[in-house]
Design a protein around this motif. Structure first.
Motif, short mmCIF file in Angstrom:
data_model
loop_
_atom_site.label_atom_id
_atom_site.label_comp_id
_atom_site.label_asym_id
_atom_site.label_seq_id
_atom_site.Cartn_x
_atom_site.Cartn_y
_atom_site.Cartn_z
N GLY A 1 26.59 -20.12 40.83
CA GLY A 1 26.75 -20.28 39.29
C GLY A 1 25.75 -20.96 38.67
O GLY A 1 25.39 -20.77 37.56
N TYR A 2 24.96 -22.08 39.39
CA TYR A 2 24.31 -22.65 38.89
C TYR A 2 22.67 -22.53 39.44
O TYR A 2 21.80 -23.21 39.00
N ALA A 3 22.42 -21.50 40.29
CA ALA A 3 20.95 -20.99 40.63
C ALA A 3 20.51 -20.50 39.46
O ALA A 3 21.09 -19.89 38.27
N ALA A 4 18.91 -20.34 39.23
CA ALA A 4 18.31 -19.77 38.22
C ALA A 4 18.17 -18.09 38.51
O ALA A 4 17.58 -17.89 39.69
N THR B 1 21.48 -14.25 28.66
CA THR B 1 22.86 -14.14 28.87
C THR B 1 23.12 -14.37 30.35
O THR B 1 22.53 -14.12 31.43
N ASP B 2 24.67 -14.63 30.31
CA ASP B 2 25.17 -14.86 31.66
C ASP B 2 25.63 -13.39 32.34
O ASP B 2 26.21 -12.62 31.77
N ILE B 3 25.28 -13.23 33.78
CA ILE B 3 25.20 -11.88 34.28
C ILE B 3 26.53 -12.20 35.54
O ILE B 3 25.91 -13.08 36.41
N GLN C 1 27.78 -15.24 40.10
CA GLN C 1 29.18 -16.01 39.72
C GLN C 1 28.78 -16.46 38.26
O GLN C 1 27.58 -16.46 37.59
N ARG C 2 30.15 -16.71 37.45
CA ARG C 2 30.00 -17.31 36.03
C ARG C 2 29.29 -18.48 36.15
O ARG C 2 29.29 -19.48 37.02
N THR C 3 28.29 -18.74 35.25
CA THR C 3 27.47 -19.80 34.92
C THR C 3 28.21 -20.51 33.80
O THR C 3 28.29 -20.40 32.69
N PRO C 4 28.74 -21.71 34.22
CA PRO C 4 29.55 -22.84 33.41
C PRO C 4 28.67 -23.41 32.51
O PRO C 4 28.97 -23.88 31.69
N VAL C 5 27.24 -23.37 32.41
CA VAL C 5 26.26 -23.85 31.57
C VAL C 5 25.40 -22.96 30.91
O VAL C 5 25.65 -21.88 31.47
N PRO C 6 25.11 -23.13 29.84
CA PRO C 6 23.90 -22.47 29.18
C PRO C 6 22.80 -21.99 30.24
O PRO C 6 22.35 -22.72 31.10
N VAL C 7 22.66 -20.68 30.37
CA VAL C 7 21.89 -20.07 31.43
C VAL C 7 20.26 -20.67 31.46
O VAL C 7 19.98 -20.87 32.54
N PHE C 8 19.85 -21.41 30.45
CA PHE C 8 18.61 -21.69 30.66
C PHE C 8 18.63 -23.28 31.05
O PHE C 8 17.57 -23.73 31.81
N LEU C 9 19.69 -23.83 31.20
CA LEU C 9 20.00 -25.11 32.12
C LEU C 9 19.85 -24.91 33.53
O LEU C 9 19.63 -25.81 33.98
#
Length: 250
Positions: free
Chosen positions: A45-48, A57-59, A81-89
């Protein structure tokens, strides 16, 4: 064959507490946040993910079952997984996560050896900004290399390697002749100038990135991030050094 285990720190004048904090944070997050890498929703979820960075956009994807062609065994590949933060973070969050214990320990060893010298030269705050900025540029190097080379844009990347590569680039520029203690061929310790140790490391990254030693497809390593981080550190480190004011001569 060349494993750095230390360097010459006789000229260090400050306690590199930012470097210590970065090391402690990486270890803490791997153990308690990622649960030693077993918490897949957090890790994925938190990987780039290059595709997410390029589209903003979150995929989310389903898990897949892959069959090893040699053993015939089935392995489940988790989906994104769902990314709980903006994807750029995730360009930042991925910088503090690792894929395994060996990945973590190798990165922290290099950061422990080379990071304190850069912090001593730049100062605490500038070192932190340098680390985060170059780590972000390293991740972006991987994203665009993945796009240009036509590789899978949905494979997540994580690790402090890009930022630490920038530290190595800065170290090479600022301390090219400094003695680095290396464990050679796992038998004895010798001291070698930094330009040889770091230069050998960089050449290895380039060769792997070009695929002559297996490349990222074989090892699952984002060599473009290593190379991009190294070049970023090499070119940007001097801009973070405070210049002494010139004295007027009357």
């Amino acid at each position: 064959m060349l494993l750095p285990i230390g360097d010459d720190n006789k000229d260090r004048k400050i306690t590199p507490f930012i470097n210590y904090l970065l090391i402690a944070l990486n270890i803490f997050l791997f153990i308690y946040w990622q649960r030693l890498g077993s918490d897949l929703p957090v890790t994925f979820g938190y990987a780039a993910v290059p595709g997410e960075i390029l589209t903003g956009t979150d995929i989310i994807t389903d898990s897949k079952v892959l069959t090893d062609p040699y053993t015939g065994q089935d392995h489940q590949l988790p989906g994104l997984q769902r990314t709980p933060v903006p994807v750029f973070l995730t360009l930042i969050t991925s910088m503090f996560m690792h894929g395994g214990i060996a990945h973590l320990l190798g990165n922290m060893l290099f950061l422990w050896i080379f990071g304190d010298n850069i912090e001593n030269k730049l100062g605490h705050l500038k070192y932190l900004v340098f680390y985060l900025l170059c780590g972000t540029l390293a991740s972006l190097s991987h994203v665009f290399a993945t796009l240009i080379l036509g590789q899978n844009l949905l494979i997540p990347s994580l690790g402090a390697s890009g930022a630490i590569s920038a530290v190595l680039g800065g170290y090479l520029l600022l301390f090219p002749t400094r003695g680095v203690h290396v464990w050679l061929f796992l038998f004895f310790v010798v001291t070698i100038p930094a330009f040889i140790v770091v230069g050998f490391w960089f050449v290895f990254q380039v060769l792997n990135g070009l695929g002559t030693l297996g490349g990222e497809e074989a090892g699952g390593i984002a060599y473009a991030a290593h190379i991009g981080g190294f070049i970023s550190g090499l070119f940007l480190v001097k801009s973070f050094i405070r210049k002494a004011p010139r004295r007027k001569v009357w």
